[in-house]
Design an enzyme around this catalytic site. Structure first.
Site, short mmCIF file in Angstrom:
data_model
loop_
_atom_site.label_atom_id
_atom_site.label_comp_id
_atom_site.label_asym_id
_atom_site.label_seq_id
_atom_site.Cartn_x
_atom_site.Cartn_y
_atom_site.Cartn_z
CE1 TYR A 1 -6.07 10.07 -10.85
CE2 TYR A 1 -6.03 11.86 -12.42
CZ TYR A 1 -5.74 10.55 -12.10
OH TYR A 1 -5.13 9.74 -13.02
CB ALA A 2 -6.69 18.08 -10.75
CB ALA A 3 -4.83 18.62 -5.68
CG ASN B 1 -1.74 1.26 1.32
OD1 ASN B 1 -1.72 2.09 0.41
ND2 ASN B 1 -2.48 1.40 2.40
CG ASN C 1 1.38 2.63 -13.10
OD1 ASN C 1 1.03 3.25 -14.10
ND2 ASN C 1 0.70 1.58 -12.62
N1 CAA Z 1 -16.99 18.68 -18.76
C1 CAA Z 1 -18.00 19.58 -18.68
N2 CAA Z 1 -19.06 19.41 -17.89
C2 CAA Z 1 -19.14 18.29 -17.18
C3 CAA Z 1 -18.16 17.31 -17.22
C4 CAA Z 1 -17.06 17.54 -18.06
N3 CAA Z 1 -16.05 16.68 -18.16
N4 CAA Z 1 -18.50 16.33 -16.38
C5 CAA Z 1 -19.68 16.66 -15.85
N5 CAA Z 1 -20.07 17.85 -16.34
C6 CAA Z 1 -21.31 18.56 -16.04
C7 CAA Z 1 -22.52 17.66 -16.26
O1 CAA Z 1 -22.88 17.62 -17.63
C8 CAA Z 1 -23.56 18.32 -15.38
O2 CAA Z 1 -24.06 19.46 -16.03
P1 CAA Z 1 -25.59 19.94 -15.76
O3 CAA Z 1 -25.67 20.22 -14.29
O4 CAA Z 1 -25.72 21.13 -16.61
O5 CAA Z 1 -26.44 18.77 -16.18
C9 CAA Z 1 -22.75 18.81 -14.20
O6 CAA Z 1 -21.39 18.91 -14.67
C10 CAA Z 1 -22.81 17.87 -13.02
O7 CAA Z 1 -22.40 16.57 -13.48
P2 CAA Z 1 -23.11 15.25 -12.97
O8 CAA Z 1 -24.61 15.36 -13.13
O9 CAA Z 1 -22.45 14.08 -13.62
O10 CAA Z 1 -22.78 15.33 -11.41
P3 CAA Z 1 -22.64 14.15 -10.40
O11 CAA Z 1 -22.44 14.78 -9.07
O12 CAA Z 1 -23.67 13.12 -10.58
O13 CAA Z 1 -21.25 13.42 -10.85
C11 CAA Z 1 -18.94 13.29 -11.38
C12 CAA Z 1 -20.06 14.17 -10.84
C13 CAA Z 1 -18.74 12.05 -10.47
C14 CAA Z 1 -17.68 14.15 -11.34
C15 CAA Z 1 -19.29 12.80 -12.81
O14 CAA Z 1 -19.67 13.94 -13.59
C16 CAA Z 1 -18.11 12.15 -13.48
O15 CAA Z 1 -17.79 11.00 -13.25
N6 CAA Z 1 -17.41 12.92 -14.35
C17 CAA Z 1 -16.20 12.45 -15.00
C18 CAA Z 1 -14.99 12.76 -14.15
C19 CAA Z 1 -13.77 12.36 -14.94
O16 CAA Z 1 -13.54 12.83 -16.06
N7 CAA Z 1 -12.93 11.50 -14.34
C20 CAA Z 1 -11.75 10.99 -15.00
C21 CAA Z 1 -11.52 9.53 -14.55
S1 CAA Z 1 -10.19 8.78 -15.48
C22 CAA Z 1 -8.84 9.43 -14.78
O17 CAA Z 1 -8.85 10.02 -13.74
C23 CAA Z 1 -7.57 9.25 -15.51
C24 CAA Z 1 -6.92 10.52 -15.80
O18 CAA Z 1 -5.83 10.79 -15.30
C25 CAA Z 1 -7.56 11.43 -16.77
P1 NAI Z 2 -5.83 0.92 -12.87
O1 NAI Z 2 -6.90 1.20 -11.89
O2 NAI Z 2 -6.08 0.03 -14.01
O3 NAI Z 2 -4.52 0.40 -12.11
C1 NAI Z 2 -4.06 1.01 -10.94
C2 NAI Z 2 -3.36 -0.02 -10.10
O4 NAI Z 2 -2.88 0.64 -8.91
C3 NAI Z 2 -4.25 -1.17 -9.66
O5 NAI Z 2 -3.62 -2.40 -9.91
C4 NAI Z 2 -4.44 -0.92 -8.18
O6 NAI Z 2 -4.63 -2.12 -7.43
C5 NAI Z 2 -3.14 -0.24 -7.82
N1 NAI Z 2 -3.24 0.54 -6.58
C6 NAI Z 2 -4.26 1.35 -6.21
N2 NAI Z 2 -4.03 1.85 -4.99
C7 NAI Z 2 -2.84 1.35 -4.58
C8 NAI Z 2 -2.08 1.49 -3.40
N3 NAI Z 2 -2.49 2.26 -2.38
N4 NAI Z 2 -0.89 0.84 -3.32
C9 NAI Z 2 -0.48 0.05 -4.34
N5 NAI Z 2 -1.18 -0.14 -5.47
C10 NAI Z 2 -2.34 0.51 -5.59
O7 NAI Z 2 -5.38 2.38 -13.37
P2 NAI Z 2 -4.47 2.83 -14.60
O8 NAI Z 2 -5.33 3.57 -15.51
O9 NAI Z 2 -3.62 1.73 -15.08
O10 NAI Z 2 -3.56 3.93 -13.85
C11 NAI Z 2 -2.16 3.85 -13.71
C12 NAI Z 2 -1.63 5.23 -13.42
O11 NAI Z 2 -1.86 6.07 -14.54
C13 NAI Z 2 -2.32 5.92 -12.24
O12 NAI Z 2 -1.37 6.67 -11.52
C14 NAI Z 2 -3.30 6.85 -12.91
O13 NAI Z 2 -3.63 7.94 -12.09
C15 NAI Z 2 -2.49 7.25 -14.12
N6 NAI Z 2 -3.28 7.79 -15.22
C16 NAI Z 2 -4.27 7.03 -15.79
C17 NAI Z 2 -4.99 7.54 -16.84
C18 NAI Z 2 -6.10 6.79 -17.48
O14 NAI Z 2 -6.87 7.42 -18.23
N7 NAI Z 2 -6.24 5.48 -17.26
C19 NAI Z 2 -4.71 8.89 -17.36
C20 NAI Z 2 -3.64 9.58 -16.70
C21 NAI Z 2 -2.96 9.03 -15.66
#
Ligand code: CAA
Ligand code: NAI
Length: 247
Positions: free
Chosen positions: A155-157, A63, A90
């Protein structure tokens, strides 16, 4: 020639997604790889699969948010392979929510794993890299860290913080011949992205000039570049591997 022959790499989060692809690629390039993951059952399955293919890989539970657990990961690696040359920070998690709804717990969890975890692992590995007289540390930022992303305050932070640590460590450790760089992947097809609603994914794809999300292999190949001798004079850099999503 195999690009990582004789090298020992720790890949945190190596049981799944991008990390797993890196484990495969590094193994194929001759590295001995520690699959360090919280999800130890899957890590052990990967170990068996890859050993059957002739790779020298070993699974260990970690962890990254827990200092004692990270120390155990490093002790395990030294016992198993006697050296450490490469650390791929990673492992990562998401706990997405809009700012108005994000709980303190969600904020803290992501900072502890994604930011403090990178600090723990790098600090624990450091004496071994210094001992080797060189080394490579590769951190994993994100398009969310460089540009921000709706729903990802925590996450962004963490991912932006990783960029600050990467640049600081490049300056501190360059004189020890330790390179510290980061990859900033765009949205990549792993389980992490599966939680994102489909309509948002479709919108994201349209923003990528290359017209698709990243594949784990796209990111793993960038890790390989930074882990190999090909990047010996690259230090303190953040390489965007995102199909130009935000250019
Ligand atoms: N861009 C613009 N607007 C967005 C948006 C986006 N990416 N995501 C959500 N919104 C808007 C929605 O359309 C909604 O608008 P209205 O109120 O006008 O309808 C408003 O923001 C609120 O959104 P939700 O109804 O979805 O709100 P919620 O509280 O139910 O859920 C949330 C919020 C959990 C953040 C959900 O919107 C979500 O999962 N969004 C995606 C977040 C995301 O992109 N995560 C990336 C994961 S992968 C990753 O992290 C890897 C990496 O490094 C990139
Ligand atoms: P994933 O969820 O497929 O894999 C992440 C792995 O990390 C899993 O095997 C999980 O068990 C392990 N993990 C989680 N918490 C842990 C902990 N406390 N200690 C040890 N291991 C732990 O995710 P993915 O997409 O492969 O992500 C890998 C890296 O890339 C992450 O840092 C993620 O933030 C980053 N990333 C991912 C993007 C995407 O779109 N998938 C985009 C940009 C960055």
């Amino acid at each position: 020639m195999s690009r990582l022959e004789g090298k020992v790499a720790i890949i945190t989060g190596g049981a799944n997604g991008i990390g797993l692809e890196a484990v495969r690629l590094f193994g194929a390039e001759g590295a001995k790889v520690v699959i360090a993951d919280f999800d130890v059952e899957t890590a052990e399955k990967r170990e068996t699969e890859l050993r059957n293919k002739g790779f020298d890989v070993s699974a260990v539970k970690v962890n990254v948010a827990n200092r004692a657990s990270v120390n155990e990961m490093v002790d395990f690696t030294i016992k198993q392979y006697q050296q450490i040359d490469i650390l791929i920070n990673n492992a990562g998690i998401t706990r997405d929510a809009m700012l108005s709804k994000m709980t303190e717990e969600q904020f803290k969890q992501v900072i502890e794993v994604n930011l403090t975890g990178v600090f723990h692992c790098t600090q624990a590995v450091l004496p071994h890299l210094i001992n080797q007289g060189k080394g490579k540390v590769i951190n994993t930022s994100s398009v969310s860290g460089t540009y921000g992303n709706v729903g990802q305050t925590n996450y962004a932070a963490a991912k932006a913080g990783i960029i600050g640590m990467t640049k600081t460590w490049a300056k501190e450790l360059g004189r020890k011949q330790i390179n510290v760089n980061a990859i900033a992947p765009g949205f990549t097809e792993t389980s992490m992205v599966e939680s994102v609603p489909d309509h948002i994914i479709e919108g994201l794809k349209k923003q990528v000039p290359m017209g698709r999300l990243g594949k784990p292999e796209d990111i793993a190949r960038a890790y390989l570049y930074l882990a190999s001798e090909d990047s010996n004079y690259v230090n303190g850099q953040v390489i965007n591997v995102d199909g130009a999503i935000m250019m």
